[in-house]
Motif scaffolding. Sequence first.
Motif, PDB file in Angstrom:
ATOM      1  N   UNK A   1       0.771  -1.231   0.000  1.00 10.77           N
ATOM      2  CA  UNK A   1       0.000   0.000   0.000  1.00 10.77           C
ATOM      3  C   UNK A   1       0.804   1.282   0.000  1.00 10.77           C
ATOM      4  N   UNK A   2       2.121   1.188  -0.261  1.00 11.92           N
ATOM      5  CA  UNK A   2       2.925   2.411  -0.297  1.00 11.92           C
ATOM      6  C   UNK A   2       2.586   3.244  -1.530  1.00 11.92           C
ATOM      7  N   UNK A   3       2.344   2.568  -2.653  1.00 11.82           N
ATOM      8  CA  UNK A   3       2.007   3.259  -3.896  1.00 11.82           C
ATOM      9  C   UNK A   3       0.829   2.554  -4.555  1.00 11.82           C
ATOM     10  N   UNK A   4       0.152   3.279  -5.451  1.00 14.73           N
ATOM     11  CA  UNK A   4      -0.987   2.685  -6.137  1.00 14.73           C
ATOM     12  C   UNK A   4      -0.563   1.817  -7.313  1.00 14.73           C
ATOM     13  N   UNK A   5       0.556   2.176  -7.936  1.00 13.85           N
ATOM     14  CA  UNK A   5       1.103   1.356  -9.019  1.00 13.85           C
ATOM     15  C   UNK A   5       2.574   1.685  -9.174  1.00 13.85           C
ATOM     16  N   UNK A   6       3.311   0.778  -9.796  1.00 13.78           N
ATOM     17  CA  UNK A   6       4.740   1.015  -9.993  1.00 13.78           C
ATOM     18  C   UNK A   6       4.983   2.109 -11.028  1.00 13.78           C
TER      19      UNK A   6
END
Length: 328
Positions: free
Chosen positions: A124-129
């Motif tokens: 959950x740190x980012x929504x997508x790479x």
Amino acid sequence: MDRRDTVLALLALGAAPLAAEAQQVAKVARIGYLSPHLAAGLHLRDAFLQGLRDLGYGEGRNIVIEYRDAEGKRERLPALAAELVALKVDVILAEGGTLGPRVAMQATTTIPIVFAAGDPVGSGLVTSLARPGGNVTGLSSIGPELVGKRLELLKQAVPGVDRVAILRQPVALGERTAMDMLKVADAAARALGVQPQFVEARDPDELARAFSDMTSARAGALTVLPANMFLREHRRLVDLAAKNRLPAVYTSRDFVDAGGLMSYGANQADLFRRAATYVDKILKGAKPGDLPVEHPTKFELVINLKTAKALGLTIPQSVLAHADEVIR
């Protein structure tokens, strides 16, 4: 030139150094470095600093680094992150897998945060790479394909093994990443002609029971899937593997330095060196949410021959030839 022009010229000359000095001061950036346990990751800090130097930064010259170290006491991290936010640092480098970045994210939604963590999407740190979004970006340190490579190396090191225990912490990774890893592990094991035995440990109190399950099922070797808990308990894991005489391949060299047999994974120091490039881009105006998360590009194989000898193993020369480091 009349007297008035002369005075203005002299004033201009006197102001020039002051303007240059003011411009130089304005260029000094303040970087926050948040660490759960700095002493345990000095090599990571050093790699980050080297990356900054390679990009033309120098402490006391054009950057100031504010270190905040929890000294192994995780409960201190929120207060330390709040201190960095109060200092209005330009960017935060958050260490400690996903733990440091999570805490930093809870402290600020505006100050850019850079990480070198395991599973940034699943955690959950980012929504997508490709499009991280928000105020966070950095580098991922894991990939399902690495599980297959570790099993392959383990089979080469212990050719006669026919059953391999695969230790996992169910809550360590995002659901999608965890499922991908389990599928890859199962397929890789069967392709190598070994029977996989999936063993779970949710917390440190379950580790002894997990190893008991392995030996009861006659596992001949072990591989450990990525988990922050396993990394924190790496010495205990290595001791349990030795006690149960299980050759094991781990995710990072921390285990091998503590007496584990072998490890294969992303070169953590290289990730932190590359993290400096994110800090550089952000200081030059890039938005973290627009900077794609990168995968590791440098991997390392570390083998401990002292441990191999204690287990009665002879590591084939073909495996040793590919090792980045051999501990003798």
